[in-house]
Design a protein around this motif. Structure first.
Motif, PDB file in Angstrom:
ATOM      1  N   UNK A 180       0.835  -1.204   0.000  1.00 51.85           N
ATOM      2  CA  UNK A 180       0.000   0.000   0.000  1.00 51.85           C
ATOM      3  C   UNK A 180       0.867   1.250   0.000  1.00 51.85           C
ATOM      4  N   UNK A 181       0.389   2.287  -0.648  1.00 51.23           N
ATOM      5  CA  UNK A 181       1.105   3.573  -0.624  1.00 51.23           C
ATOM      6  C   UNK A 181       0.089   4.703  -0.694  1.00 51.23           C
ATOM      7  N   UNK A 182      -1.003   4.523   0.082  1.00 51.00           N
ATOM      8  CA  UNK A 182      -2.040   5.569   0.069  1.00 51.00           C
ATOM      9  C   UNK A 182      -1.518   6.812   0.781  1.00 51.00           C
ATOM     10  N   UNK A 183      -0.882   6.608   1.904  1.00 47.57           N
ATOM     11  CA  UNK A 183      -0.393   7.723   2.733  1.00 47.57           C
ATOM     12  C   UNK A 183       1.108   7.571   2.890  1.00 47.57           C
ATOM     13  N   UNK A 184       1.864   8.537   2.371  1.00 46.79           N
ATOM     14  CA  UNK A 184       3.333   8.451   2.350  1.00 46.79           C
ATOM     15  C   UNK A 184       3.849   9.656   3.136  1.00 46.79           C
ATOM     16  N   UNK A 185       4.056   9.435   4.435  1.00 44.96           N
ATOM     17  CA  UNK A 185       4.351  10.567   5.335  1.00 44.96           C
ATOM     18  C   UNK A 185       5.842  10.874   5.378  1.00 44.96           C
ATOM     19  N   UNK A 186       6.165  12.148   5.172  1.00 49.18           N
ATOM     20  CA  UNK A 186       7.555  12.590   5.226  1.00 49.18           C
ATOM     21  C   UNK A 186       7.886  13.092   6.632  1.00 49.18           C
ATOM     22  N   UNK A 187       8.996  12.617   7.164  1.00 50.72           N
ATOM     23  CA  UNK A 187       9.415  13.000   8.519  1.00 50.72           C
ATOM     24  C   UNK A 187      10.849  13.524   8.445  1.00 50.72           C
ATOM     25  N   UNK A 235       0.893   4.350   5.473  1.00 42.83           N
ATOM     26  CA  UNK A 235       1.379   3.128   4.815  1.00 42.83           C
ATOM     27  C   UNK A 235       2.893   3.150   4.657  1.00 42.83           C
ATOM     28  N   UNK A 236       3.434   4.337   4.402  1.00 42.24           N
ATOM     29  CA  UNK A 236       4.864   4.474   4.123  1.00 42.24           C
ATOM     30  C   UNK A 236       5.400   5.669   4.917  1.00 42.24           C
ATOM     31  N   UNK A 292       5.551  -2.955  10.261  1.00 38.62           N
ATOM     32  CA  UNK A 292       4.183  -2.839   9.753  1.00 38.62           C
ATOM     33  C   UNK A 292       3.963  -1.725   8.754  1.00 38.62           C
ATOM     34  N   UNK A 293       5.040  -1.087   8.301  1.00 39.08           N
ATOM     35  CA  UNK A 293       4.882  -0.066   7.258  1.00 39.08           C
ATOM     36  C   UNK A 293       6.169  -0.045   6.441  1.00 39.08           C
TER      37      UNK A 293
END
Ligand SMILES: CC(C)(COP(=O)(O)OP(=O)(O)OC[C@H]1O[C@@H](n2cnc3c(N)ncnc32)[C@H](O)[C@@H]1OP(=O)(O)O)[C@@H](O)C(=O)NCCC(=O)NCCSC(=O)C[C@H](O)C(=O)O
Ligand SMILES: [Mg+2]
Length: 298
Positions: A6-13, A30-31, A63-64
């Motif tokens: 899955x790659x619906x939500x790809x959060x940058x930190x 997801x990522x 898990x991600x």
């Protein structure tokens, strides 16, 4: 069957923000992209690298999917960041400002010559005029799906693209859409996933939701995010809707009925449905099932 990633939500930190790093492991994205590039000031790159090495050694997120964005490889920062990637072995390294096939070749050569396992993929950001113009060549040469390479996904960098072209940040993205579609097409031509760029105003929920809807309609798999408040909306909008799932099940049922045996085209409630629609329906159901397994079904 290949496992669906899955790659619906790809959060940058930002890798320099220890609180956000800690928090990111608990968020339903997801990522996670750990950023060593633009979100980290030059004088703090070393500190950011140390944070990542510590995180992956002691508390590797589970898990991600994990992705590390490095600085461009033609800078000293980029070469040093690659050392961290080799040590941490995330699921992917994200190359910023990819413009040519040679940029892909350079990253691929470093991973291969240092014995990085093939499961460490490459993601590429297309965010300059030259990168978008060369999208198809970049997507094709190192595609993990079709060319035996490591390239797995493309992300559009809309902020850099606007800044380098002069296109204004208008809400409907009228003048960006042709370039975004060029990247979607290139990715699909070579079996890559494709992620839309960030929405900067993280306090504007309505604007974000509207952009997710547009992005989903354009064929993107998900959206790059900058703030936890954007995760839930992205997960919802890039998941199959209840109506779409009901429709998919209706198509699957119709094709499995005895009277459909040997038919490539059937009539479903006054609409023509072909076997390609059956394949689409099966993919959608598989995507929904992968989402259910994450435990955060929308
Ligand atoms: C944009 C921010 C600087 C805002 O930060 P802040 O003011 O601290 O936000 P909040 O107070 O609302 O934060 C609430 C809590 O959430 C945590 N938080 C915030 N952001 C993140 C995050 N990205 N990941 C994980 N956790 C996050 C805060 O720590 C607070 O936690 P708590 O203490 O428990 O309350 C900030 O959101 C931020 O830095 N975002 C990411 C910026 C970034 O990564 N930029 C680079 C990517 S954008 C890009 O690449 C553009 C591209 O290249 C292009 O060209 O388009
Ligand atoms: Mg950028």
């Amino acid at each position: 069957m290949n496992q669906i990633q899955l790659a619906r939500s790809v959060l940058c930190v930002p890798a320099v923000n220890r609180r956000a790093l800690e928090k990111s492991a608990t968020l339903p994205a997801d990522v996670i992209i750990y950023d060593l590039e633009d979100a980290v000031a030059r004088e703090r790159k070393g500190e950011a690298r140390e944070n990542l090495e510590r995180l992956f050694k002691n508390n590797r997120p589970a898990g991600k999917q994990t992705v590390i964005r490095i600085n461009p490889l033609d800078t000293d920062f980029g070469r040093e960041d690659m050392r961290v990637v080799l040590a941490c072995q995330p699921d992917a390294v994200l190359l910023p400002k990819v413009e040519t096939v040679a940029n892909m070749a350079a990253a691929s050569a470093i991973l291969n010559s240092n014995g990085a396992p093939l499961r460490v993929k490459i993601w590429g950001m297309l965010e300059t005029p030259r990168g978008v113009v060369n999208a198809a060549a970049i997507a094709g040469a190192y595609s993990a799906a079709l060319a035996g390479g490591r390239l797995e996904a493309l992300i559009v960098g809309v902020n850099d693209l606007r800044s380098q072209t002069g296109v204004l940040a208008e809400t409907d993205r009228t003048y960006l859409v042709p370039w975004l579609m060029q990247v979607v097409l290139a990715a699909r031509a070579y079996g890559l996933r494709v992620i839309d760029g960030v929405y900067n105003d993280f306090s504007d929920t309505d604007g974000f939701v509207a952009e997710c809807e547009q992005s989903r309609a354009m064929g993107f798999d998900g959206k790059m995010l900058i703030h936890p408040s954007q995760i839930e909306g992205a997960n919802r909008h890039f998941s199959p809707s209840d109506d779409a799932l009901a429709e998919a099940h209706a198509i699957i049922n119709a094709f499995s009925a005895p009277e459909a045996t040997g038919l490539n085209v059937i009539d479903l409630n006054g609409r023509m449905v072909e076997r390609l629609h059956l394949e689409q329906a099966e993919k959608l159901v598989a995507l929904a099932s992968a989402i259910n397994q994450t435990g955060d079904a929308q």
